[in-house]
Design an enzyme around this catalytic site. Structure first.
Site, short mmCIF file in Angstrom:
data_model
loop_
_atom_site.label_atom_id
_atom_site.label_comp_id
_atom_site.label_asym_id
_atom_site.label_seq_id
_atom_site.Cartn_x
_atom_site.Cartn_y
_atom_site.Cartn_z
N GLY A 75 0.80 -1.22 0.00
CA GLY A 75 0.00 0.00 0.00
C GLY A 75 0.83 1.27 0.00
O GLY A 75 1.67 1.46 0.86
N SER A 76 0.61 2.16 -0.97
CA SER A 76 1.51 3.30 -1.11
C SER A 76 1.02 4.24 -2.20
O SER A 76 -0.11 4.14 -2.68
CB SER A 76 2.91 2.80 -1.42
OG SER A 76 2.85 1.75 -2.37
N ARG A 77 1.92 5.13 -2.65
CA ARG A 77 1.57 6.12 -3.66
C ARG A 77 2.81 6.48 -4.47
O ARG A 77 3.93 6.42 -3.97
CB ARG A 77 1.02 7.37 -2.96
CG ARG A 77 0.61 8.50 -3.88
CD ARG A 77 -0.04 9.60 -3.06
NE ARG A 77 0.58 10.89 -3.29
CZ ARG A 77 0.47 11.94 -2.49
NH1 ARG A 77 -0.22 11.82 -1.36
NH2 ARG A 77 1.04 13.07 -2.78
#
Length: 232
Positions: A189-191
Site C-alpha cells: 500500500g503506497s503512492r
C-alpha cells in the site's frame, strides 16, 4: 496447448522480492494448521493474497519519444500544481503533479514513466500516514528519482503509505531507463507521484484507474501520432 499450460499462462509471474514473504506466510499457515485447521485455512488465504500482492505481470508499453506513462497501478488520486521535493533539484516553482494511489490489492512493481537518464536518486525517511493525504508528499518515507529527458526533467517519487514499510529500488544514478521498465516497488500500500516539466498537460483525470507501463499520463509531442508497442 495443454490444460496445465493454459492455466499457467493465466497466472502472472511473481517478483523475486516477494519470495521471502510468501514463504513466511506459507510457513505460518502450516503451523496454524497444526494448531487448529480453520486458522490454517485463514493463513492459506493470506498466503495467496501475499503472492498476488507481489505479482509482476507483463505489460504492453506504448513506445514513442515524448510519452509519459503511469509508473504504478492504482487510482489517480490527485492532479495538481505542486512544489517537487527539494532533494530532486527540479526548481522552486510548482509543477504538474499526478499522484497514483495503490491499494494493497494493486500490483506494486513500479515502472519508469519516461525514457531517459536517472540523474539523481534521493531517499528520505519519514512517518507512515495515509498515502492518499496531500501531506504524505512531505511527511512520509519516500524515494525520489530525477530523470533527464530531451523534453525536460521528470520527477518520480515513491511514497510509503500507512501499511508500507519498505521502498525497494532496482536502479542507480547514471543509469538509462526506458519507458515502462521496472525501477522499484513499495511493499503493502503506497503512492507514486510524477512531476512533469512546465507546460505539460495531463491526459488523465482524477478517479481514473491506471496501469503501470500502459496508461498514458501525458504526451510532450501531442501532434505526433506515430506509436509502437512492446511487451515488458
Amino acid at each position: 496447448m495443454s490444460i496445465s499450460n493454459s492455466i499457467r499462462a493465466q497466472i502472472p509471474p511473481i517478483h523475486p522480492e516477494g519470495y521471502p514473504f510468501i514463504g513466511g506466510f506459507a510457513l505460518v499457515s502450516l503451523i496454524l494448521f497444526w494448531i487448529w485447521t480453520p486458522l490454517g485455512w485463514i493463513g492459506t488465504v493470506l498466503t495467496i493474497w501475499c503472492a498476488l500482492f507481489f505479482r509482476d505481470p507483463i505489460r504492453v508499453t506504448p513506445q514513442r519519444d515524448g510519452l509519459v506513462v503511469a509508473p504504478a497501478d492504482g487510482r489517480i488520486s490527485m492532479i495538481s500544481q505542486a512544489l517537487p521535493p527539494a532533494e530532486l533539484g527540479l526548481g522552486d516553482r510548482p509543477l504538474l503533479r499526478i499522484s497514483i494511489f495503490m491499494s494493497v490489492f494493486n500490483v506494486h512493481v513500479n515502472r519508469s514513466p519516461v525514457t531517459g537518464r536517472i540523474e539523481r536518486i534521493a531517499y528520505r525517511p519519514g512517518v507512515f500516514i495515509n498515502a492518499e493525504l496531500d501531506k504524505a508528499s512531505e511527511d512520509n518515507e519516500r524515494n525520489s528519482l530525477a530523470i533527464s529527458t530531451p523534453h525536460g526533467r521528470v520527477g518520480v517519487v515513491q511514497i510509503a503509505g500507512l501499511i508500507a514499510r519498505r521502498i525497494v529500488s532496482f536502479v542507480r544514478e547514471g543509469q538509462n531507463v526506458g519507458t515502462g521498465e521496472r525501477f522499484g516497488l513499495i511493499r503493502f500500500g503506497s503512492r507514486v507521484d510524477v512531476y512533469l516539466p512546465e507546460g505539460s498537460v495531463a491526459l488523465v483525470s482524477e478517479g481514473q484507474t491506471s496501469l503501470a507501463g500502459e496508461t498514458i499520463l501525458a504526451d510532450f509531442r501531442q501532434s505526433d501520432p506515430g506509436l509502437t508497442f512492446r511487451s515488458i
